[in-house]
Design a protein around this motif. Structure first.
Motif, PDB file in Angstrom:
ATOM      1  N   GLN A  75       0.861  -1.182   0.000  1.00  0.00           N
ATOM      2  CA  GLN A  75       0.000   0.000   0.000  1.00  0.00           C
ATOM      3  C   GLN A  75       0.897   1.231   0.000  1.00  0.00           C
ATOM      4  O   GLN A  75       1.880   1.285   0.737  1.00  0.00           O
ATOM      5  CB  GLN A  75      -0.901   0.007   1.245  1.00  0.00           C
ATOM      6  CG  GLN A  75      -1.808  -1.199   1.315  1.00  0.00           C
ATOM      7  CD  GLN A  75      -2.575  -1.293   2.622  1.00  0.00           C
ATOM      8  OE1 GLN A  75      -2.280  -0.589   3.579  1.00  0.00           O
ATOM      9  NE2 GLN A  75      -3.552  -2.176   2.664  1.00  0.00           N
ATOM     10  N   LEU A  76       0.545   2.208  -0.795  1.00  0.00           N
ATOM     11  CA  LEU A  76       1.454   3.334  -1.021  1.00  0.00           C
ATOM     12  C   LEU A  76       0.667   4.633  -1.177  1.00  0.00           C
ATOM     13  O   LEU A  76      -0.411   4.650  -1.765  1.00  0.00           O
ATOM     14  CB  LEU A  76       2.240   2.999  -2.290  1.00  0.00           C
ATOM     15  CG  LEU A  76       3.270   3.930  -2.865  1.00  0.00           C
ATOM     16  CD1 LEU A  76       4.336   3.104  -3.571  1.00  0.00           C
ATOM     17  CD2 LEU A  76       2.633   4.867  -3.855  1.00  0.00           C
ATOM     18  N   THR A  77       1.218   5.699  -0.612  1.00  0.00           N
ATOM     19  CA  THR A  77       0.607   7.022  -0.752  1.00  0.00           C
ATOM     20  C   THR A  77       1.689   8.033  -1.125  1.00  0.00           C
ATOM     21  O   THR A  77       2.763   8.053  -0.534  1.00  0.00           O
ATOM     22  CB  THR A  77      -0.049   7.473   0.570  1.00  0.00           C
ATOM     23  OG1 THR A  77      -1.067   6.543   0.908  1.00  0.00           O
ATOM     24  CG2 THR A  77      -0.664   8.861   0.438  1.00  0.00           C
ATOM     25  N   VAL A  78       1.402   8.847  -2.116  1.00  0.00           N
ATOM     26  CA  VAL A  78       2.304   9.927  -2.516  1.00  0.00           C
ATOM     27  C   VAL A  78       1.686  11.242  -2.078  1.00  0.00           C
ATOM     28  O   VAL A  78       0.505  11.501  -2.343  1.00  0.00           O
ATOM     29  CB  VAL A  78       2.545   9.930  -4.038  1.00  0.00           C
ATOM     30  CG1 VAL A  78       3.397  11.130  -4.442  1.00  0.00           C
ATOM     31  CG2 VAL A  78       3.223   8.638  -4.473  1.00  0.00           C
ATOM     32  N   ASN A  79       2.484  12.065  -1.415  1.00  0.00           N
ATOM     33  CA  ASN A  79       1.999  13.350  -0.905  1.00  0.00           C
ATOM     34  C   ASN A  79       2.969  14.446  -1.342  1.00  0.00           C
ATOM     35  O   ASN A  79       4.167  14.357  -1.077  1.00  0.00           O
ATOM     36  CB  ASN A  79       1.922  13.281   0.629  1.00  0.00           C
ATOM     37  CG  ASN A  79       1.238  14.489   1.217  1.00  0.00           C
ATOM     38  OD1 ASN A  79       1.243  15.574   0.611  1.00  0.00           O
ATOM     39  ND2 ASN A  79       0.657  14.330   2.384  1.00  0.00           N
ATOM     40  N   ASN A  80       2.456  15.450  -2.011  1.00  0.00           N
ATOM     41  CA  ASN A  80       3.341  16.538  -2.463  1.00  0.00           C
ATOM     42  C   ASN A  80       3.206  17.797  -1.603  1.00  0.00           C
ATOM     43  O   ASN A  80       3.684  18.864  -1.962  1.00  0.00           O
ATOM     44  CB  ASN A  80       3.083  16.863  -3.931  1.00  0.00           C
ATOM     45  CG  ASN A  80       1.720  17.487  -4.165  1.00  0.00           C
ATOM     46  OD1 ASN A  80       0.953  17.695  -3.235  1.00  0.00           O
ATOM     47  ND2 ASN A  80       1.422  17.791  -5.421  1.00  0.00           N
ATOM     48  N   GLY A  81       2.532  17.656  -0.483  1.00  0.00           N
ATOM     49  CA  GLY A  81       2.350  18.794   0.409  1.00  0.00           C
ATOM     50  C   GLY A  81       1.053  19.529   0.172  1.00  0.00           C
ATOM     51  O   GLY A  81       0.589  20.270   1.025  1.00  0.00           O
ATOM     52  N   VAL A  82       0.475  19.307  -0.997  1.00  0.00           N
ATOM     53  CA  VAL A  82      -0.796  19.955  -1.329  1.00  0.00           C
ATOM     54  C   VAL A  82      -1.874  18.897  -1.539  1.00  0.00           C
ATOM     55  O   VAL A  82      -3.002  19.038  -1.090  1.00  0.00           O
ATOM     56  CB  VAL A  82      -0.654  20.810  -2.609  1.00  0.00           C
ATOM     57  CG1 VAL A  82      -1.989  21.418  -3.007  1.00  0.00           C
ATOM     58  CG2 VAL A  82       0.390  21.899  -2.399  1.00  0.00           C
ATOM     59  N   ALA A  83      -1.502  17.850  -2.238  1.00  0.00           N
ATOM     60  CA  ALA A  83      -2.456  16.787  -2.531  1.00  0.00           C
ATOM     61  C   ALA A  83      -1.781  15.443  -2.297  1.00  0.00           C
ATOM     62  O   ALA A  83      -0.553  15.353  -2.255  1.00  0.00           O
ATOM     63  CB  ALA A  83      -2.944  16.890  -3.965  1.00  0.00           C
TER      64      ALA A  83
END
Lengths: 121, 239
Positions: A75-83
């Motif tokens: 399971q993986l989540t990418v976060n760019n600080g905004v979305a």
């Protein structure tokens, strides 16, 4: 008749006990909480590389997975600080690499954080 | 008969109640054992062009006093009086959340997009820089490692990768990120505070080649995100 009444009384008592249990305040101390080492299928350095399209991260390739992680759910989540966006995939039985497609693309910024966890096998 | 019917109803209610308690308990606890292996990654990308959080620049022996910090491609070259080096620095303090000093860095990879590869397989060495430099101020003459070729020595490199068209060379084609730019130990030192982060210098393993051999990568100034230099740090946060 008496036995029926006794039966109903027992049911009432059970409900009362249940109600009391629900309202109990349980502190960690009373449950005997302690630190537990979580088994892990690998401690190796996994390669986590973004796959880009038009300035966005559309998927992430995770490689370097050993066979011990075969069958696990990644399971993986990418976060760019905004979305942020998540996805998951199953690790092949022999390990290797897996591509996780994100639910929605995430814009590439200066720094993105990727959190991943292998659940199982 | 009435009595027996009543007892049967009582027993049935009791069983149903007991079953409902069991089901409710199972549903609310939801205890399932899993092995969990967590990782966190910070990917630093040289974007936008104006960012100073990532700086990159080239230095050229043949233009010893010129700065190449504002060019769209960077070279690593070996040649007789024509050596070229590339300097890169990624500011890890911009990772959000910050990488804790107690983190265990599992893998750190430098990703550089190849736009030209030599006809022979060349080894490119990575050296952690030990003093500060600026993107628009660095030149061959004032670079932190000095002007002597093949310095620092190969033995002090912390990473390397091969580039060239011959079959068997690690990175053979243009239009792709290099494979093998691993600098885990350097980043681990930066994170723990054991060393200061002044970035890396890339040079050919054997400078001064009789025939000039050049590797070219895209720079931040190209402004193409899909080709921008990246640093990927994978770590485990230790409580």
């Amino acid at each position: 008749m008496w036995r029926r009444l006794i039966g109903l009384l027992l049911v009432s008592v059970c409900w009362a006990v249940m109600a009391a249990a629900v309202s109990l305040a349980v502190s960690p101390k009373s449950t005997g909480a302690r630190t537990v080492s979580t088994p892990r299928c690998t401690s190796a350095g996994l390669s986590v590389l973004q796959n880009l399209s038009a300035g966005t991260v559309i998927s992430v390739t995770v490689s370097g997975l050993p066979a011990a992680c075969g069958g696990a759910t990644l399971q993986l989540t990418v976060n760019n600080g905004v979305a942020n966006s998540s996805g998951s995939a199953t690790v092949p039985g022999a390990g290797g690499s897996v591509i996780v497609t994100l639910g929605t693309p995430v814009a590439v910024t200066f720094a993105e954080q990727t959190d991943l966890v292998l659940v199982g096998p | 008969m009435r009595y027996r019917t009543g007892r049967a109803v009582t027993i049935a209610v009791g069983m149903a109640f007991g079953a409902s308690i069991g089901l409710a308990s199972a549903a609310s606890l939801n205890l399932v054992a899993h092995n969990l292996t967590p990782y966190r990654t910070c990917t630093v990308t040289a974007t936008p062009v104006a960012t100073i959080s990532v700086i990159d620049a080239g230095v050229r022996q043949a233009n010893a006093t010129s700065n190449f910090g504002n060019v769209t491609s960077l070279d690593i070259a070996s040649g007789n009086g024509a050596n070229r080096r590339t300097y890169l620095r990624f500011d890890l303090t911009n990772c959000v959340p910050a990488i804790p000093a107690s983190a265990i860095v599992r893998l750190a990879t430098l990703r550089l997009y190849l736009t030209a590869v030599p006809a022979v397989c060349r080894t490119i060495d990575l050296f952690p820089v030990t003093s500060s430099w600026t993107e628009l101020g660095i030149t061959w003459n004032n670079q932190p490692f000095g002007t002597s070729i093949n310095n620092p020595p190969t033995a002090s490199r912390t990473g390397s990768f091969d580039v060239g068209t011959p079959v068997g060379c690690q990175n053979r084609t243009t239009g792709a990120y290099v494979v093998g730019g691993t600098i885990t130990s350097d980043v681990a030192s930066f994170v723990t505070g054991g060393a200061s982060n002044f970035g890396w210098m890339l040079r050919d393993d054997v400078e001064g080649s009789a025939t000039t051999r050049t590797v070219t990568i895209s720079s931040k100034q190209l402004g193409t995100i899909a080709q921008a230099p990246q640093l990927v740090v994978t770590y485990v946060a230790v409580p």
